[in-house]
Design a protein around this motif. Structure first.
Motif, short mmCIF file in Angstrom:
data_model
loop_
_atom_site.label_atom_id
_atom_site.label_comp_id
_atom_site.label_asym_id
_atom_site.label_seq_id
_atom_site.Cartn_x
_atom_site.Cartn_y
_atom_site.Cartn_z
N THR A 1 0.84 -1.20 0.00
CA THR A 1 0.00 0.00 0.00
C THR A 1 0.87 1.25 0.00
O THR A 1 1.78 1.37 0.83
CB THR A 1 -0.92 0.04 1.23
N GLN A 2 0.61 2.17 -0.91
CA GLN A 2 1.34 3.44 -0.95
C GLN A 2 0.76 4.37 0.12
O GLN A 2 -0.43 4.69 0.11
CB GLN A 2 1.22 4.09 -2.32
N ILE A 3 1.60 4.78 1.04
CA ILE A 3 1.16 5.60 2.18
C ILE A 3 1.15 7.09 1.83
O ILE A 3 0.21 7.81 2.19
CB ILE A 3 2.08 5.36 3.40
N VAL A 4 2.17 7.56 1.13
CA VAL A 4 2.26 8.98 0.81
C VAL A 4 1.11 9.38 -0.11
O VAL A 4 0.95 8.81 -1.19
CB VAL A 4 3.62 9.32 0.16
N GLY A 5 0.32 10.32 0.34
CA GLY A 5 -0.79 10.80 -0.45
C GLY A 5 -2.04 9.95 -0.39
O GLY A 5 -3.04 10.25 -1.05
N ALA A 6 -2.02 8.88 0.41
CA ALA A 6 -3.19 8.00 0.49
C ALA A 6 -4.32 8.66 1.27
O ALA A 6 -4.08 9.41 2.22
CB ALA A 6 -2.81 6.68 1.15
N PRO A 7 -5.58 8.38 0.92
CA PRO A 7 -6.71 8.91 1.69
C PRO A 7 -6.77 8.28 3.07
O PRO A 7 -6.26 7.16 3.28
CB PRO A 7 -7.92 8.52 0.84
N GLU A 8 -7.40 8.97 4.00
CA GLU A 8 -7.44 8.51 5.39
C GLU A 8 -8.09 7.14 5.52
O GLU A 8 -7.67 6.32 6.35
CB GLU A 8 -8.19 9.53 6.25
N LYS A 9 -9.08 6.85 4.72
CA LYS A 9 -9.75 5.55 4.79
C LYS A 9 -8.77 4.42 4.52
O LYS A 9 -8.79 3.38 5.19
CB LYS A 9 -10.92 5.50 3.81
N ARG A 10 -7.90 4.61 3.52
CA ARG A 10 -6.92 3.58 3.21
C ARG A 10 -5.88 3.47 4.32
O ARG A 10 -5.46 2.37 4.69
CB ARG A 10 -6.23 3.89 1.89
N LEU A 11 -5.48 4.59 4.89
CA LEU A 11 -4.50 4.57 5.98
C LEU A 11 -5.06 3.88 7.21
O LEU A 11 -4.36 3.13 7.90
CB LEU A 11 -4.08 6.00 6.33
N THR A 12 -6.33 4.12 7.50
CA THR A 12 -6.97 3.47 8.65
C THR A 12 -6.98 1.96 8.50
O THR A 12 -6.80 1.22 9.48
CB THR A 12 -8.42 3.99 8.81
N ALA A 13 -7.15 1.48 7.26
CA ALA A 13 -7.13 0.04 7.01
C ALA A 13 -5.75 -0.56 7.24
O ALA A 13 -5.62 -1.71 7.67
CB ALA A 13 -7.60 -0.24 5.59
N VAL A 14 -4.71 0.22 6.98
CA VAL A 14 -3.33 -0.26 7.12
C VAL A 14 -2.91 -0.30 8.58
O VAL A 14 -2.26 -1.25 9.04
CB VAL A 14 -2.38 0.64 6.31
N ARG A 15 -3.27 0.73 9.34
CA ARG A 15 -2.86 0.83 10.74
C ARG A 15 -3.48 -0.27 11.57
O ARG A 15 -4.67 -0.50 11.52
CB ARG A 15 -3.25 2.20 11.30
N GLY A 16 -2.64 -0.92 12.35
CA GLY A 16 -3.12 -2.03 13.16
C GLY A 16 -3.02 -3.35 12.43
O GLY A 16 -2.56 -4.34 12.98
#
Length: 266
Positions: free
Chosen positions: A69-84
Motif C-alpha cells: 500500500t502506498q502511504i504517501v498521499g493515500a486517503p485517510e480511509k486507506r490509511l486506517t485500514a493499514v494501521r493495526g
C-alpha cells in the motif's frame, strides 16, 4: 520479501524547512531495523510518515510502500485500514498515548473489535488474553483500570498489547523504554524480543540508545539532520562505525557507560 519500502522520503514544513531529506531504506518480513540518531535527527518523523500520521503543517513526498500500500498521499480511509493490520506503533510515553479517561480494556477492545468482528464476552476475553500475552499480572483487573491507576511499566505493556492485538506484520517501536527505569526497561526489551520472535514480526525500532539498538535489532540506519549517514549490520555499525557522526555517538555511549560502571563499582 520486502514489507516496508521507503524511497526518497522527504518531510517538509509548510514554511519550507526540510526535516527528513531524501531518505531510503527497506525492512523485510521478520527483519529488525534500528533507526539511530540524536534528538532532532528525524527518527520519529520518519516513523510518523510511515503510518501517515505526520502532524498538521508537515508534508511528506517520495514513496512509502507498506505491505503493498502506498502511504504517501493515500486517503485517510486507506490509511486506517493499514494501521493495526499491517503496522502498529508503540510510543515513548504511554501515559500520553493512552486516553486518560478511558479504561484500559476499552482502549484495546476498540481496534480489536473492528479488526476481528468480536463482540460482547468474546471480545472481553480477547482483551484479557492480549494483556496476558504481555505478561501483565491480574489482566482482568488491569483491563478495568484507568491508565493513571497502573505503573509506567504496566502502561507500556498495555501499549504493547494494543499494538500487537491485531497481529500486525510490522511493529514500530519509538523509544519505547526511554521513560522507564533500567530494571523495567530490561523487562520490556526482553518481552518485546520474545513476542517478536514468537510472532515472526518485523520491527522498526527507534532509539538514541546504541546499546538498546544493538540488543534488539539486526541492522541499523544512522540519521543526522534528517539524512542517512550510515547503514549496515548493527554490530558493524556499533562496533566499527565508518561515519564520523556514528563514531561520535559510539564514543559518547562508551564514555557514559564507563562512567556508570565506575560509579557502580564504588
Amino acid at each position: 520479501m520486502t514489507l516496508l519500502d521507503v524511497r526518497g522520503l522527504t518531510v517538509r514544513t509548510d514554511e519550507g524547512r526540510t526535516l527528513v531529506d531524501d531518505l531510503s531504506f527497506t525492512v523485510g518480513g521478520g527483519e529488525r531495523l534500528g533507526l539511530i540518531g540524536e534528538s532532532g535527527s528525524g527518527k520519529s518523523l520518519t516513523t510518523l510518515a510511515v503510518l501517515g500520521l505526520l502532524p498538521a503543517g508537515m508534508t511528506a513526498t517520495g514513496s512509502v510502500e507498506l505491505a503493498g500500500t502506498q502511504i504517501v498521499g493515500a486517503p485517510e480511509k486507506r490509511l486506517t485500514a493499514v494501521r493495526g493490520r499491517d503496522a502498529a506503533v508503540v510510543f515513548q510515553e504511554p501515559l500520553t498515548a493512552l486516553d486518560p479517561l478511558m479504561r484500559v480494556g476499552r482502549q484495546i477492545a476498540g481496534p480489536l473489535g473492528r479488526r476481528t468482528g468480536l463482540r460482547g464476552a468474546a471480545l472481553r476475553a480477547a482483551v484479557v488474553e492480549a494483556l496476558e500475552q504481555v505478561r501483565l499480572p491480574e489482566p482482568a483487573r488491569v483491563a478495568r483500570a484507568f491508565p493513571h491507576e497502573i505503573s509506567g511499566g504496566q502502561r507500556q505493556r498495555v501499549a504493547l498489547a494494543m499494538a500487537l492485538a491485531c497481529a500486525p506484520a510490522l511493529l514500530i517501536a519509538d523509544e519505547p523504554t526511554t521513560a522507564l527505569d533500567v530494571s523495567v526497561q530490561a523487562e520490556i526489551l526482553a518481552l518485546l524480543d520474545t513476542l517478536v520472535r514468537e510472532r515472526e514480526m518485523a520491527v522498526l525500532f527507534v532509539s538514541h540508545d546504541l546499546a538498546v539498538v544493538a540488543q534488539v535489532t539486526d541492522r541499523a540506519l544512522v540519521l543526522k539532520d534528517g539524512r542517512a549517514v550510515e547503514e549496515g549490520p548493527v554490530l558493524d555499525v556499533v562496533g566499527a562505525p565508518r561515519a564520523a557522526y556514528t563514531r561520535s555517538l559510539v564514543a559518547g555511549a562508551r564514555t557514559l557507560q564507563a562512567a556508570l560502571d565506575l560509579r557502580s563499582s564504588r
